[in-house]
Design a protein around this motif. Structure first.
Motif, PDB file in Angstrom:
ATOM      1  N   GLU A   1       0.810  -1.226   0.000  1.00 32.41           N
ATOM      2  CA  GLU A   1       0.000   0.000   0.000  1.00 32.41           C
ATOM      3  C   GLU A   1       0.839   1.269   0.000  1.00 32.41           C
ATOM      4  O   GLU A   1       0.355   2.344  -0.367  1.00 32.41           O
ATOM      5  CB  GLU A   1      -0.928   0.011   1.226  1.00 32.41           C
ATOM      6  N   GLY A   2       2.091   1.171   0.461  1.00 34.11           N
ATOM      7  CA  GLY A   2       2.930   2.353   0.509  1.00 34.11           C
ATOM      8  C   GLY A   2       4.063   2.202   1.491  1.00 34.11           C
ATOM      9  O   GLY A   2       4.224   1.145   2.125  1.00 34.11           O
ATOM     10  N   GLU A   3       4.887   3.255   1.623  1.00 32.84           N
ATOM     11  CA  GLU A   3       6.017   3.224   2.540  1.00 32.84           C
ATOM     12  C   GLU A   3       5.523   3.274   3.985  1.00 32.84           C
ATOM     13  O   GLU A   3       4.436   3.763   4.278  1.00 32.84           O
ATOM     14  CB  GLU A   3       6.969   4.399   2.284  1.00 32.84           C
ATOM     15  N   VAL A   4       6.383   2.771   4.907  1.00 30.81           N
ATOM     16  CA  VAL A   4       6.071   2.764   6.332  1.00 30.81           C
ATOM     17  C   VAL A   4       7.231   3.413   7.073  1.00 30.81           C
ATOM     18  O   VAL A   4       8.393   3.036   6.870  1.00 30.81           O
ATOM     19  CB  VAL A   4       5.854   1.328   6.859  1.00 30.81           C
TER      20      VAL A   4
ATOM     21  N   GLU B   1      10.063  -6.605   2.710  1.00 29.24           N
ATOM     22  CA  GLU B   1       9.741  -7.422   3.881  1.00 29.24           C
ATOM     23  C   GLU B   1      10.555  -6.964   5.089  1.00 29.24           C
ATOM     24  O   GLU B   1      11.748  -6.676   4.972  1.00 29.24           O
ATOM     25  CB  GLU B   1      10.032  -8.895   3.600  1.00 29.24           C
ATOM     26  N   PHE B   2       9.909  -6.904   6.250  1.00 28.22           N
ATOM     27  CA  PHE B   2      10.601  -6.501   7.469  1.00 28.22           C
ATOM     28  C   PHE B   2       9.874  -7.076   8.678  1.00 28.22           C
ATOM     29  O   PHE B   2       8.718  -7.501   8.600  1.00 28.22           O
ATOM     30  CB  PHE B   2      10.663  -4.969   7.589  1.00 28.22           C
ATOM     31  N   ARG B   3      10.588  -7.095   9.799  1.00 26.27           N
ATOM     32  CA  ARG B   3       9.951  -7.417  11.075  1.00 26.27           C
ATOM     33  C   ARG B   3      10.669  -6.649  12.181  1.00 26.27           C
ATOM     34  O   ARG B   3      11.810  -6.190  11.994  1.00 26.27           O
ATOM     35  CB  ARG B   3       9.976  -8.917  11.359  1.00 26.27           C
ATOM     36  N   LEU B   4      10.016  -6.520  13.318  1.00 20.54           N
ATOM     37  CA  LEU B   4      10.561  -5.785  14.449  1.00 20.54           C
ATOM     38  C   LEU B   4      11.069  -6.755  15.497  1.00 20.54           C
ATOM     39  O   LEU B   4      10.393  -7.726  15.843  1.00 20.54           O
ATOM     40  CB  LEU B   4       9.477  -4.891  15.077  1.00 20.54           C
TER      41      LEU B   4
ATOM     42  N   ALA C   1       1.895   4.844   8.603  1.00 23.59           N
ATOM     43  CA  ALA C   1       1.700   3.980   7.445  1.00 23.59           C
ATOM     44  C   ALA C   1       0.343   4.233   6.829  1.00 23.59           C
ATOM     45  O   ALA C   1      -0.559   4.808   7.474  1.00 23.59           O
ATOM     46  CB  ALA C   1       1.829   2.520   7.871  1.00 23.59           C
ATOM     47  N   PRO C   2       0.134   3.812   5.580  1.00 25.37           N
ATOM     48  CA  PRO C   2      -1.199   3.927   4.964  1.00 25.37           C
ATOM     49  C   PRO C   2      -2.247   3.249   5.833  1.00 25.37           C
ATOM     50  O   PRO C   2      -1.949   2.276   6.544  1.00 25.37           O
ATOM     51  CB  PRO C   2      -1.023   3.226   3.627  1.00 25.37           C
ATOM     52  N   GLY C   3      -3.475   3.744   5.787  1.00 31.11           N
ATOM     53  CA  GLY C   3      -4.508   3.232   6.655  1.00 31.11           C
ATOM     54  C   GLY C   3      -4.788   1.744   6.482  1.00 31.11           C
ATOM     55  O   GLY C   3      -5.240   1.080   7.423  1.00 31.11           O
ATOM     56  N   ALA C   4      -4.540   1.203   5.285  1.00 32.06           N
ATOM     57  CA  ALA C   4      -4.818  -0.214   5.051  1.00 32.06           C
ATOM     58  C   ALA C   4      -3.783  -1.153   5.667  1.00 32.06           C
ATOM     59  O   ALA C   4      -3.995  -2.344   5.770  1.00 32.06           O
ATOM     60  CB  ALA C   4      -4.892  -0.477   3.557  1.00 32.06           C
ATOM     61  N   VAL C   5      -2.636  -0.587   6.093  1.00 40.43           N
ATOM     62  CA  VAL C   5      -1.570  -1.422   6.660  1.00 40.43           C
ATOM     63  C   VAL C   5      -1.963  -1.845   8.074  1.00 40.43           C
ATOM     64  O   VAL C   5      -2.383  -1.030   8.887  1.00 40.43           O
ATOM     65  CB  VAL C   5      -0.240  -0.653   6.680  1.00 40.43           C
TER      66      VAL C   5
ATOM     67  N   GLY D   1      14.379   7.492  19.338  1.00 34.92           N
ATOM     68  CA  GLY D   1      14.266   8.737  18.583  1.00 34.92           C
ATOM     69  C   GLY D   1      14.648   8.606  17.124  1.00 34.92           C
ATOM     70  O   GLY D   1      14.258   9.437  16.313  1.00 34.92           O
ATOM     71  N   GLU D   2      15.401   7.577  16.758  1.00 40.52           N
ATOM     72  CA  GLU D   2      15.785   7.372  15.360  1.00 40.52           C
ATOM     73  C   GLU D   2      14.653   6.678  14.603  1.00 40.52           C
ATOM     74  O   GLU D   2      13.843   5.954  15.187  1.00 40.52           O
ATOM     75  CB  GLU D   2      17.059   6.539  15.270  1.00 40.52           C
ATOM     76  N   PHE D   3      14.641   6.887  13.274  1.00 38.03           N
ATOM     77  CA  PHE D   3      13.588   6.263  12.481  1.00 38.03           C
ATOM     78  C   PHE D   3      14.163   5.749  11.165  1.00 38.03           C
ATOM     79  O   PHE D   3      15.249   6.140  10.735  1.00 38.03           O
ATOM     80  CB  PHE D   3      12.443   7.242  12.205  1.00 38.03           C
ATOM     81  N   VAL D   4      13.399   4.867  10.528  1.00 39.86           N
ATOM     82  CA  VAL D   4      13.773   4.337   9.226  1.00 39.86           C
ATOM     83  C   VAL D   4      12.527   4.304   8.363  1.00 39.86           C
ATOM     84  O   VAL D   4      11.414   4.090   8.864  1.00 39.86           O
ATOM     85  CB  VAL D   4      14.385   2.920   9.347  1.00 39.86           C
ATOM     86  N   LEU D   5      12.700   4.552   7.069  1.00 42.56           N
ATOM     87  CA  LEU D   5      11.591   4.493   6.127  1.00 42.56           C
ATOM     88  C   LEU D   5      11.676   3.177   5.359  1.00 42.56           C
ATOM     89  O   LEU D   5      12.642   2.922   4.631  1.00 42.56           O
ATOM     90  CB  LEU D   5      11.654   5.667   5.155  1.00 42.56           C
ATOM     91  N   VAL D   6      10.673   2.343   5.536  1.00 42.67           N
ATOM     92  CA  VAL D   6      10.640   1.036   4.876  1.00 42.67           C
ATOM     93  C   VAL D   6       9.987   1.194   3.512  1.00 42.67           C
ATOM     94  O   VAL D   6       8.835   1.641   3.418  1.00 42.67           O
ATOM     95  CB  VAL D   6       9.848   0.015   5.715  1.00 42.67           C
TER      96      VAL D   6
END
Length: 379
Positions: free
Chosen positions: A321-324, A357-360, A372-376, A347-352
């Motif tokens: 649906e888009g970047e996160v 594919e990713f996981r936390l 993130a997009p609302g559908a995510v 405080g740091e961030f990353v744009l997926v």
């Protein structure tokens, strides 16, 4: 906000970014400016022509007379507000308007006076002042643009200089710098020399601006032209009318509110009957979901801001649906990709990227802010 207004705001931002806030309102230069004016008068072949009519006041004389008037206004109203956010907002809106005014070449300077009275003033050469009392009532950039546009119109139409042309500046206007610092006394002496040599009574001119005020037709002209300037720059046309109506509704006190202006009711009647622009929304504090769920904090267009609680390692995600955007909040969080991992300190961030594919991976109970997009959906 219209595309034109966005472009103008960006242009003003670039202008402001090119110079620090302290440089945008450098009063230290005024002393040198007055010296320079005095030197110019000393070498002029016919200094008396300045007193004979507005056409005799050249750009340099106008700028320096304006500097002297500005000093007196600042002294009368307790100095200027120095908060960076206030200075930035006033200059952002003001410079956007001035850039597309009839006199964009002037050295435009905008400031908030440290006074609770409700008023605004201008001085020749590009000085625009709004009191703190009026600034706090400008609840949107549209209303602020209406106020500043009115004062800009006074300058572009040379209203103060026409007072000089008609010789209507009351003689003997007392300088407000006399009992100030030694530097102020020195400036005052220079102002008095300008008075004598140019035939312009600076103290009287200040009195005419801040105490007597412009006549009613002049104020109506500034209302009309200031409103048009705001509209031309993409601001809501009803901005000035809205702030005047609000002031009238809360009660007009002629001792503290626009004391030198015509009655509010008459000014409102002469402006087009246009709807008031919406007030700028006030940001509200948000709290993270105490239950540890993927709580929704806010919505930004089609995007959703969530607080996501981690539990050692989440499932693998892939969103088309888009970047996160993922930001670590209270503890370090590892964002694993098939190609490798990124560790985010608090405080740091990353744009997926989309479809990556990713996981936390993080200690149980850790928090991640996700936009993130609302559908995510997050597990």
């Amino acid at each position: 906000m219209s595309p034109r207004r966005i472009i103008l705001s960006l242009a003003a931002s670039l202008v402001l970014a090119a110079a620090p806030l302290s440089a945008q309102l450098d009063f230290g230069k005024l002393s040198k400016g007055l010296d320079k004016l005095k030197q110019g008068v000393d070498t002029a072949k016919d200094a008396s022509k300045v007193a004979k009519g507005v056409t005799g006041i050249g750009p340099e004389e106008e700028r320096q007379i304006g500097d002297a008037v500005a000093l007196e206004i600042i002294a009368k109203y307790g100095g200027v507000v120095r908060e960076s956010d206030v200075m930035h907002r006033v200059n952002l809106v003001g410079q956007a308007l001035a850039r597309y005014s009839d006199r964009p070449d002037l050295e435009w300077r905008f400031a908030v006076l440290a006074s609770d009275t409700v008023n605004a003033f201008s001085a020749p050469g590009g000085w625009v002042f709004i009191t703190r009392g009026l600034y706090e009532r400008a609840d949107s950039d549209d209303t602020l643009a209406g106020i500043l546009g009115h004062e800009i119109a006074h300058i572009t139409n040379r209203h103060a200089l026409k007072i000089v042309e008609r010789n209507e500046a009351a003689a003997g206007g007392k300088s407000l710098l006399l009992k100030r610092s030694s530097e102020a006394r020195e400036l005052n002496a220079q102002v008095q020399q300008i008075n004598a040599q140019l035939g312009v009574d600076i103290g009287g001119l200040v009195k005419a601006i801040v105490e007597t005020g412009f006549d009613a037709p002049t104020e109506y002209e500034a209302d009309k032209d200031g409103r048009q300037l705001a509209v031309t720059n993409g601001f809501a046309p009803g901005g000035l009318r809205a702030v005047l109506a609000n002031l009238k509704q809360t009660g007009e006190n002629r001792k503290t509110m626009f004391s030198t202006h015509p009655p509010l009711a008459v000014r409102i009647q002469k402006l087009p009957d246009e709807p008031a622009p919406p007030a700028a929304p006030k940001p509200l504090p948000a709290k993270l979901d105490p239950a540890g769920n993927a709580g929704i904090l806010a919505r930004l267009g089609g995007a959703v801001v969530r607080s996501v609680a981690t539990d050692d390692a989440s499932a693998w995600h892939q969103h088309g649906e888009g970047e996160v955007l993922l930001q670590a909040l209270g503890a370090a969080v590892q964002v694993e990709f098939r190609e490798g991992a990124v560790v985010l300190a608090p405080g740091e961030f990353v744009l997926v990227p989309r479809n990556r594919e990713f996981r936390l991976v993080a200690p149980a109970g850790s928090r991640v802010l996700a936009i993130a997009p609302g559908a995510v959906a997050f597990d």
